[in-house]
Design an enzyme around this catalytic site. Structure first.
Site, short mmCIF file in Angstrom:
data_model
loop_
_atom_site.label_atom_id
_atom_site.label_comp_id
_atom_site.label_asym_id
_atom_site.label_seq_id
_atom_site.Cartn_x
_atom_site.Cartn_y
_atom_site.Cartn_z
N GLU A 163 0.79 -1.24 0.00
CA GLU A 163 0.00 0.00 0.00
C GLU A 163 0.82 1.28 0.00
O GLU A 163 0.71 2.11 0.91
CB GLU A 163 -0.96 0.01 1.19
CG GLU A 163 -2.00 -1.08 1.15
CD GLU A 163 -3.06 -0.94 2.25
OE1 GLU A 163 -2.92 -0.05 3.10
OE2 GLU A 163 -4.00 -1.71 2.24
N GLU A 373 -5.05 -8.53 0.96
CA GLU A 373 -5.74 -8.23 2.23
C GLU A 373 -7.21 -8.00 1.97
O GLU A 373 -7.59 -7.32 1.01
CB GLU A 373 -5.20 -6.95 2.88
CG GLU A 373 -3.87 -7.10 3.54
CD GLU A 373 -3.36 -5.80 4.18
OE1 GLU A 373 -4.19 -5.01 4.66
OE2 GLU A 373 -2.14 -5.61 4.17
C1 BG6 Z 1 -4.09 -2.00 5.47
C2 BG6 Z 1 -2.72 -2.31 5.98
O1 BG6 Z 1 -4.13 -0.65 5.18
O2 BG6 Z 1 -5.18 -2.15 6.27
C3 BG6 Z 1 -2.70 -3.10 7.28
O3 BG6 Z 1 -1.93 -2.94 5.02
C4 BG6 Z 1 -3.79 -2.57 8.19
O4 BG6 Z 1 -1.42 -3.02 7.82
C5 BG6 Z 1 -5.11 -2.85 7.50
O5 BG6 Z 1 -3.78 -3.10 9.48
C6 BG6 Z 1 -6.31 -2.44 8.31
O6 BG6 Z 1 -6.22 -1.09 8.65
P1 BG6 Z 1 -6.44 -0.62 10.12
O7 BG6 Z 1 -6.18 0.84 10.12
O8 BG6 Z 1 -7.84 -0.95 10.47
O9 BG6 Z 1 -5.47 -1.40 10.94
#
Ligand code: BG6
Length: 473
Positions: A163, A373
């Site tokens: 990202e 993800e």
């Molecule tokens: C993504 C990242 O942006 O989203 C992760 O790659 C992150 O590292 C995930 O934890 C969820 O975001 P957040 O802010 O809810 O932890």
């Protein structure tokens, strides 16, 4: 139907799970420093210990194996390998990742490695302001070379950057991540440098003939116009030109969208593009084997006049309905979508958006895709020693189905990784925002692991290669 080799996976990132922040020769990263500045993270939480995956990786991988995971995506902490960012290699760091990789392979799990998930060595930040300087290209490429030399005999999937669009936005525009700056031109400049890093690493990988496949993961949100008015449709187009297509094109086509770049040029915000950049970027794009996407939500876009709403910080408290409207004056603003539900952190839940995103990317870039993800951040409650996270099961079910619909439309999807396997540190949201299949009691020093209902749900998905979800539909 999911391909028989489909990689059902789950993901983590070094800073969010490993802990051991100062052990065995590890250097200091910008996150080790950032979390110590009062007010930067939710209630001052940090990753000093996190899930202690550094010491508990065997137990965690045993749980992955019990669940049937086909791939585990994790990141390497640059400062474990090169404590000062370059120069002397820390063998103890190499040893740790060798142990993790070997443990995965021992139980039949394909390791998928992210080279960079946001934890830049502080030494490079101090020396030349990290991503602001083109010197990062050489240092990062050398770091990647060390990773390839040590691990590519066993690692077949490499994600160069996680990202880059998010860490440059939060670090250089919203001032929520290190180095805490707020400068739109710098955001676009640093993003340009990340793309050069990606291309340079892909080039090295291919020139040296390392086996395996390489790509990078972009956070992707498809867009909808808020209404069928001409203004909203135009706002949505501008969003693609300066965000979705902008972020992806430079990585996977080797050029910026024409309208988007010329708009930024006129506004004095465009990055400096030097001679040779586009050539390198085109090469990197051509030789990227796959596109990684992290999908959490879509965006609904509306007209935003030049004196309209600017960018606002995200909801990091978990108090639903507290985030403020946000946008880029003259381009677009993001508005609530009345058709859809929202999480406690005001993230919209939109599985259809995943199908649309996958199809859009497939049609525009014609490359295989990996969902690196996707997941739901939520509060979980332990009741009689169980966690009934039906809401997470529901979320995952719908998103897996969304993948299936995209595959039916011809998308070449190689993998689906949920975020995350165990509960983790959510960078700005502390430990209360949970994503995992495995609960961790962070209040208990022993950090006990407890399988949630979603653990068994995903076990069934993997066992049936997705059929369990399709059957229910
Ligand atoms: C993504 C990242 O942006 O989203 C992760 O790659 C992150 O590292 C995930 O934890 C969820 O975001 P957040 O802010 O809810 O932890």
């Amino acid at each position: 139907m999911f391909n028989k080799d489909f990689l059902w996976g789950s993901a983590s990132a070094a800073y969010q799970v490993e802990g051991a922040y100062n052990l065995d020769g590890k250097g200091v990263s910008i996150w080790d420093e950032w979390v110590r500045i009062p007010g930067k993270t939710f209630e001052g939480t940090n990753g000093d210990v996190a899930a202690d995956h550094y010491h508990r990786y065997k137990e965690d991988i045993a749980l992955m194996s019990e669940q049937g995971l086909k791939t585990y995506r994790f990141s390497i902490a640059w400062t474990r390998i090169l404590p000062q960012g370059r120069g002397e290699v820390n063998q103890l760091g190499i040893d740790f990742y060798n142990r993790v990789i070997d443990e995965c392979l021992k139980v039949g799990i394909e390791p998928m490695v992210t080279i960079y998930h946001w934890d830049l060595p502080k030494a490079l930040q101090d020396e030349y302001a990290g991503w602001e300087s083109r010197r990062i290209i050489e240092d990062f490429t050398e770091y990647a070379r060390v990773c390839f030399e040590n691990f590519s005999d066993r690692v077949k999937y490499w994600i160069v950057l996680n990202e880059p669009n998010i860490f440059t936005e939060l670090g250089y525009l919203l001032a929520m991540h290190p180095p805490g700056k707020s400068d739109m031109k710098l955001k676009f400049q640093t993003y340009h440098h990340t793309a050069l890093v990606h291309a340079s690493v892909v080039k090295l990988f291919k020139e040296n003939g390392y086996p395996g496949q390489i790509g990078s993961s972009i956070a992707y949100s498809n867009g909808y116009p808020a209404s069928d008015s001409e203004e909203d449709i135009e706002a949505c187009r501008r969003y693609y030109e300066t965000v979705s297509h902008y972020n992806m094109d430079i990585y996977f086509k080797g050029e910026y969208p024409k309208w988007g770049l010329s708009y930024l040029r006129n506004a004095g915000l465009a990055p400096d593009i030097l001679e040779g950049d586009i050539e390198l970027l085109r090469e990197g794009a051509l030789h990227s084997d796959f596109i990684g996407i992290n999908y959490y939500q879509s965006n609904t876009l509306a007209y935003n006049p030049v004196d309209g709403v600017g960018l606002n910080k995200l909801n990091t408290t978990g108090k639903k309905g507290t985030s403020m409207e946000s946008g880029v004056p003259g381009l677009f603003k993001m508005v609530q979508n009345p058709e859809l539900e929202y999480t406690d952190w005001d993230w919209v839940i939109d599985p259809h958006g995943l199908t649309q995103s996958l199809i859009e990317i497939h049609e525009r870039y014609s490359k295989p895709l990996i969902i690196s993800e996707n997941g739901l951040g939520a509060y979980d409650v332990v009741e009689d020693g169980r966690i009934h996270d039906g809401y997470r099961i529901d979320y995952l079910k719908k998103h897996i189905l969304a993948c299936y619909f995209a595959i039916q439309e011809g998308v070449d999807l190689l993998a689906y990784c949920t975020w995350s396997f165990t509960d983790i540190l959510s960078w700005l949201n502390g430990y209360q925002k949970r994503y995992g299949f495995v609960h961790i009691d962070f209040e208990d020093d022993r950090l006990p692991r407890l399988k949630k209902d979603s653990f068994y749900f995903y076990q069934g998905v993997i066992e049936s290669n997705g059929e369990s979800v399709l059957k229910e539909d």
